[in-house]
Enzyme design. Structure first.
Site, mmCIF file in Angstrom:
data_model
loop_
_atom_site.group_PDB
_atom_site.id
_atom_site.type_symbol
_atom_site.label_atom_id
_atom_site.label_comp_id
_atom_site.label_asym_id
_atom_site.label_seq_id
_atom_site.Cartn_x
_atom_site.Cartn_y
_atom_site.Cartn_z
ATOM 1 N N LYS A 110 -9.518 -0.081 2.434
ATOM 2 C CA LYS A 110 -8.605 -1.451 1.836
ATOM 3 C C LYS A 110 -9.456 -2.324 1.078
ATOM 4 C CE LYS A 110 -5.273 -4.948 3.156
ATOM 5 N NZ LYS A 110 -4.201 -5.531 4.173
ATOM 6 N N ASN A 147 7.884 -8.909 10.464
ATOM 7 C CA ASN A 147 6.607 -8.545 11.501
ATOM 8 C C ASN A 147 6.443 -9.636 12.310
ATOM 9 O OD1 ASN A 147 4.572 -10.087 9.850
ATOM 10 N ND2 ASN A 147 5.293 -8.746 8.271
ATOM 11 N N PRO A 181 6.191 -4.338 -3.654
ATOM 12 C CA PRO A 181 4.837 -4.275 -4.418
ATOM 13 C C PRO A 181 3.703 -4.719 -3.927
ATOM 14 C CG PRO A 181 6.014 -6.501 -5.033
ATOM 15 C CD PRO A 181 6.965 -5.280 -4.187
ATOM 16 N N ASP A 182 2.341 -4.222 -4.089
ATOM 17 C CA ASP A 182 1.189 -4.388 -3.597
ATOM 18 C C ASP A 182 0.446 -5.610 -4.174
ATOM 19 O OD1 ASP A 182 -1.321 -4.273 -2.452
ATOM 20 O OD2 ASP A 182 -1.513 -1.992 -2.132
ATOM 21 N N ILE A 183 0.792 -6.856 -3.618
ATOM 22 C CA ILE A 183 0.201 -7.961 -4.250
ATOM 23 C C ILE A 183 -1.303 -8.091 -4.315
ATOM 24 C CG2 ILE A 183 0.352 -10.664 -4.085
ATOM 25 C CD1 ILE A 183 2.907 -10.215 -2.444
ATOM 26 N N LEU A 184 -1.803 -7.760 -3.106
ATOM 27 C CA LEU A 184 -3.230 -7.699 -3.130
ATOM 28 C C LEU A 184 -4.040 -6.664 -3.886
ATOM 29 C CD1 LEU A 184 -5.779 -8.879 -1.512
ATOM 30 C CD2 LEU A 184 -5.529 -7.385 0.086
ATOM 31 N N ASP A 213 5.189 -4.147 3.840
ATOM 32 C CA ASP A 213 4.895 -3.005 3.100
ATOM 33 C C ASP A 213 6.426 -2.306 2.334
ATOM 34 O OD1 ASP A 213 2.346 -3.313 3.266
ATOM 35 O OD2 ASP A 213 2.267 -2.010 5.102
#
Length: 401
Positions: free
Chosen positions: A337, A209, A305-308, A279
């Site tokens: 979010k 990105n 993986p959604d780290i946050l 993502d």
């Protein structure tokens, strides 16, 4: 607040130069060690002897005088200085500093020092409002300088408008606030992620990105200035990390970033997730470069993986700050979010706005909180945004304490 601080006071060729005498006296009264450096034109307005008596130090004005020792003077000055105040600062000196010109002792020392820099413009209203001067002031702000806005009123040239030298007491108060900020996060451990991730589908090609890492790096820089211990985990960027980081790790993929964040999770009091983590990643990675052919290829993607979210599930008493770069329904998406990932606050920027988002030195942000409160800010440098974020984190820490 200023006791024991080494303050380098730069005085330039403005009619307001005489007001810097009172500024020198007040710095001394507050316990600071004051060294005055004057430009040649400043000496036409006030005799150096005046500053020498008030500061109890010889005034530095000549770059090529016979040295009293073997130190390179502008370098040794730069190393000793805690706060460099240029007051008054003329349009000319502001233009020089913004352009990186170093042709006298003041400008040379300015380039050589890593001290906190505070600029106090004083000039004719038309000169101050000139787009060129405003551009130069903005360049200095973007590069981490603090700028004290001049007062409005009757000017020496006979005009009425903005350009008056502020009251010396107000300048002292401002400098003290900056000095306090230098240590207000002392003892706090802050983990920051920055930049993009790369998700490879062959050894030379990847999905990524536009994140430049500038926002995360500015937060790290600001946190260090305020006395925090800082660990920075960075995706691939083209900027150099700030000096004096407690830890610095470079990663490429989301998986690598997740592993490093988890490794340092227990160490941190505050976690700021400014990185733009991909993502999705390719399901399969070719061991060899995929050759071009007449056939179309399809790359199947799977979720990263959604780290946050994972951090939000286990954060406990740690402060967790997220970022949301949005293009449509920004507040709604950021709010979702914030709640879904159990954040203490989220920094929202609409990347469709000019001057906000990726690859630029400025940002336009809103900060959303669990309480439903939203703070909205104008176009600011990313360094200014960094300090705003840290101010809010400090407030949360104070409330919890």
């Amino acid at each position: 607040m200023l006791k024991g601080k080494f303050i380098l006071l730069g005085v330039t060729g403005s009619i307001a130069a005489y007001k810097a005498c009172e500024l020198t006296r007040l710095f001394k009264k507050r316990g600071a060690y004051v060294q005055v450096v004057m430009t040649e034109s400043a000496c036409k307005f006030v005799a150096p002897l005046t500053f020498q008596i008030l500061s109890e130090n010889p005034v530095i004005k000549d770059m090529f005088k016979e040295p009293s020792n073997w130190e390179v003077e502008h370098v040794s000055l730069a190393d000793k200085t805690d706060i460099f105040v240029i007051a008054p600062a003329t349009a000319n000196i502001i233009a020089k500093l913004a352009s990186g010109i170093a042709d006298d002792m003041l400008t040379t020392t300015f380039l050589a020092t890593k001290a906190t820099k505070i600029i106090v413009p004083a000039m004719n209203v038309n000169m101050y409002e000139n787009p060129i001067t405003q551009r130069n002031i903005n360049i200095l702000k973007k590069n981490g300088c603090y700028v004290i806005e001049p007062d409005e009123g009757f000017l020496a040239c006979g005009k009425v408008g903005k350009g008056r030298f502020p009251a010396p007491e107000d300048i002292i108060d401002y400098v003290e606030k900056v000095a306090v900020k230098q240590e207000d996060l002392k003892g706090i451990k802050i983990l920051i992620t920055a930049g993009p991730t790369r998700e490879y589908f062959d050894p030379v090609r990847f999905i990524s990105n536009r994140s430049s890492g500038k926002m995360g790096y500015k937060i790290a820089e600001a946190a260090l200035e305020r006395g925090a211990e800082v660990a920075l985990i960075s995706g691939p960027v083209s900027i150099s990390p700030p000096e004096k980081l407690h830890l610095f790790h470079k990663v490429e993929t989301a998986e690598e970033m997740k592993n490093k964040v988890n490794e340092l999770f227990q160490w941190a009091d505050v976690i700021i997730k400014a990185a733009a983590v991909s993502d999705y990643r390719p399901k399969h990675k070719s061991e060899h470069k995929i050759k071009k052919s007449d056939e179309e290829i399809v790359i199947e993607l799977v979720k990263n993986p959604d780290i946050l979210k994972e951090l939000g599930e286990k954060k406990g008493e740690k402060i967790l700050v997220g970022f949301a770069a949005e293009t449509d329904l920004p507040e709604g998406n950021a709010r979702e979010k914030l709640i879904k990932k159990n954040l203490d606050m989220i920094v929202l920027n609409d990347v469709t706005k000019q001057g906000a988002g990726f690859e630029v030195d400025t940002n336009i942000v809103k900060i959303l909180y669990k309480s439903g409160k939203i703070e909205e800010f104008p176009l600011l440098s990313k360094k200014e945004v960094a300090h705003l974020i840290l101010d809010r984190i400090k407030a949360i820490l104070k409330e919890r304490a």
